[in-house]
Design a protein around this motif. Structure first.
Motif: not given
Length: 278
Positions: A198-204, A243-251, A253-262
């Motif tokens: 998410r932080g690298y591939i998706q954003q790039r 799910l993780y990608g939408l969380t990161y894009y909409w918030t 916050r990488l931390a939110f994507a991490v928490v949802i993933h976990f």
């Protein structure tokens, strides 16, 4: 059988590493010092060789220097760091003595056996990627109620989708090693994977294509790396990546994507056969 004594004293290395990962989100200025302490402890307990440590340092230095470069030189640095990260994730660099915590353990009677390591190599990619793209931890937006609803519904639906495919079945379990799973999965697995996908591939990809294309592409790649579980596992992992990608894009916050993933992984462990149904 899992015993707490199996984690000591070598577990100090991963305790320091966990503190370093947490500092990225809570006290970003101190993570280099904590990572240095982790390296010293890893060398002392022979969990990393000087050569492997040198490879880690080279990757971090290249990532840091890339911020000062432009054009082709910057592209080369990015390519090198991604190659470096892939080698660490795939455990291709010799000299890492990762700690085996579970060997063919069962979370429940209907689950397949699995092994769990406390990895020292894979988590290093987080620090390299943050140095490569510092903005992955700084960009924030506000999620709307409709967006939150979509994320929540997808989170609830995914376990049942996995159940419907037959790759998992309902099974409530609370293994003695759950707390180690929590630390390992949250701080070492989920943070590393979200930073990469998410932080690298998706954003790039979003920067070069469109948000839709970037999120879909990163989700597909995330699904494909789970090929060992078969085609159905790839499909569920791809939807989880969405799910993780939408969380990161909409918030933002990488931390939110991490928490949802976990949280998704923890639900899998506690309420379903893990990692698959026998």
């Amino acid at each position: 059988m899992f015993h707490l004594n199996d984690l000591w004293p070598d577990g100090l290395v991963w305790l320091l590493l966990a503190s370093t990962v947490l500092s990225l989100f809570l006290r970003p200025k101190i993570w280099p010092a904590l990572l240095s302490l982790t390296a010293v402890a890893a060398l002392y307990f022979s969990r990393i060789s000087p050569l492997a440590l040198g490879v880690v340092v080279i990757g971090l230095v290249v990532a840091k220097q890339s911020q000062r470069l432009t054009g082709a030189y910057k592209v080369i640095c990015h390519g090198f760091v991604i190659f470096w990260a892939a080698a660490l994730v795939l455990h291709l660099i010799p000299g890492f003595n990762n700690l085996l915590v579970l060997d063919k353990a069962f979370s429940g009677s209907n689950s397949t056996p699995f092994s769990m390591y406390l990895n020292l190599d894979k988590p290093q990619i987080v620090f390299g990627l943050v140095l490569l793209v510092p903005s992955m931890l700084k960009h924030t937006t506000s999620i709307t109620k409709p967006q939150f609803t979509i994320v929540a519904l997808l989170f609830v639906a995914l376990p049942f989708m996995a159940w419907s495919t037959g790759i998992v079945k309902p099974e409530i379990s609370l293994p003695a090693w759950t707390w180690v799973f929590i630390i390992n999965n949250l701080l070492f697995t989920c943070v590393a994977e979200e930073a990469l996908f998410r932080g690298y591939i998706q954003q790039r990809m979003i920067e070069r294509l469109t948000p839709f294309a970037g999120i879909i592409a990163a989700s597909l790649l995330f699904g494909l790396v789970h090929f060992a579980g078969g085609i159905l596992f790839i499909a569920i992992a791809t939807l989880a990546g969405l799910l993780y990608g939408l969380t990161y894009y909409w918030t933002g916050r990488l931390a939110f994507a991490v928490v949802i993933h976990f949280a998704f992984n923890l639900v899998h462990l506690l309420f379903f056969t893990y990692p698959m149904a026998s």
